[in-house]
Design an enzyme around this catalytic site. Structure first.
Site, PDB file in Angstrom:
ATOM      1  N   GLY A  46      98.082  53.774  23.585  1.00  0.00           N
ATOM      2  CA  GLY A  46      97.706  54.433  22.342  1.00  0.00           C
ATOM      3  C   GLY A  46      96.836  53.502  21.532  1.00  0.00           C
ATOM      4  CD  GLN A  51      96.052  49.671  17.132  1.00  0.00           C
ATOM      5  OE1 GLN A  51      96.204  50.802  17.572  1.00  0.00           O
ATOM      6  NE2 GLN A  51      96.577  48.603  17.716  1.00  0.00           N
ATOM      7  CB  CYS A  88     101.173  46.323  18.730  1.00  0.00           C
ATOM      8  SG  CYS A  88      99.904  46.987  17.646  1.00  0.00           S
ATOM      9  CG  LEU A  89      96.341  47.635  22.670  1.00  0.00           C
ATOM     10  CD1 LEU A  89      95.272  48.695  22.825  1.00  0.00           C
ATOM     11  CD2 LEU A  89      96.374  46.721  23.891  1.00  0.00           C
ATOM     12  CG  HIS A 130     103.153  51.941  18.097  1.00  0.00           C
ATOM     13  ND1 HIS A 130     103.863  50.802  18.433  1.00  0.00           N
ATOM     14  CD2 HIS A 130     101.883  51.519  17.870  1.00  0.00           C
ATOM     15  CE1 HIS A 130     103.050  49.749  18.389  1.00  0.00           C
ATOM     16  NE2 HIS A 130     101.844  50.157  18.051  1.00  0.00           N
ATOM     17  CD  GLU A 131      98.961  54.181  18.681  1.00  0.00           C
ATOM     18  OE1 GLU A 131      98.177  53.688  17.853  1.00  0.00           O
ATOM     19  OE2 GLU A 131      99.480  53.518  19.597  1.00  0.00           O
ATOM     20  CG  HIS A 134      98.812  51.210  14.334  1.00  0.00           C
ATOM     21  ND1 HIS A 134      98.733  49.892  13.950  1.00  0.00           N
ATOM     22  CD2 HIS A 134      99.163  51.193  15.639  1.00  0.00           C
ATOM     23  CE1 HIS A 134      99.027  49.114  14.994  1.00  0.00           C
ATOM     24  NE2 HIS A 134      99.303  49.875  16.025  1.00  0.00           N
TER      25      HIS A 134
HETATM   26 ZN   LIG Z   1     100.005  49.223  17.832  1.00  0.00          ZN
END
Ligand SMILES: [Zn+2]
Length: 177
Positions: A46, A51, A88-89, A130-131, A134
């Protein structure tokens, strides 16, 4: 399509509430295409627009065969509880178990601006939550106990001291390979 740079912990845009999208135009459709490409390049499940440094309420998901964009996503209902490891990226190499609702109903718009609803559970529900976090400036580590969060983030900051908080994924690989 092009890959965009990933914004990592320490970049203010990750802590800001992203703006509602009033209409999906060509620029935003390009953003969505780039989010998919960047997520794939980073091998993520995701990715939210902030991000890659764009503060609008758009994210993409690719988990268990569910691949979609969500514009202005909202959780209509949530039930149950699950505990599973997340990463998480935007916080590379940091993983921790997070408790979240097991099953959700999502309301969102697609890349054409058409509303849709989706029932999801397990990993897909987790990625969606999670997204959306963000887009509200929330990171998965915020769900940990203060002590655990402090410990993990302290270690992470030490390990990544002096590194850039904007990460380039490099050029795309040869299409033939
Ligand atoms: Zn993340």
């Amino acid at each position: 399509m092009s890959r965009r740079d990933l914004y990592l912990l320490g970049e203010p845009v990750l802590r800001q509430r992203s703006m509602e999208v009033s209409a999906v135009d060509d620029d935003l459709r390009q953003l969505i295409a780039d989010l998919f490409e960047t997520m794939d390049a980073a091998k993520g499940v995701g990715l939210a627009a902030n991000q890659v440094g764009v503060g609008v309420r758009i994210a993409v998901v690719n988990a268990e065969g569910n691949r979609f964009a969500m514009v202005n996503p909202l959780i209509r209902s949530a039930e149950g509880r699950d505990r599973a490891e997340e990463g998480c990226l935007s916080i590379p190499d940091l993983y921790a178990e997070v408790t979240r609702p097991h099953r959700i109903v999502l309301d969102a718009q697609d890349a054409e601006g058409t509303p849709f609803s989706l029932e999801a559970e397990g990993l897909v529900a987790r990625v969606i939550q999670h997204e959306i976090d963000h887009l509200d400036g929330i990171l998965f580590v915020d769900h940990l106990s203060p002590l655990k969060r402090q410990l993990l983030l302290g270690r992470w900051k030490k390990e990544h001291r002096g590194e850039s908080t904007i990460k380039s994924l490099g050029p795309a690989e040869e299409a033939t390979r």
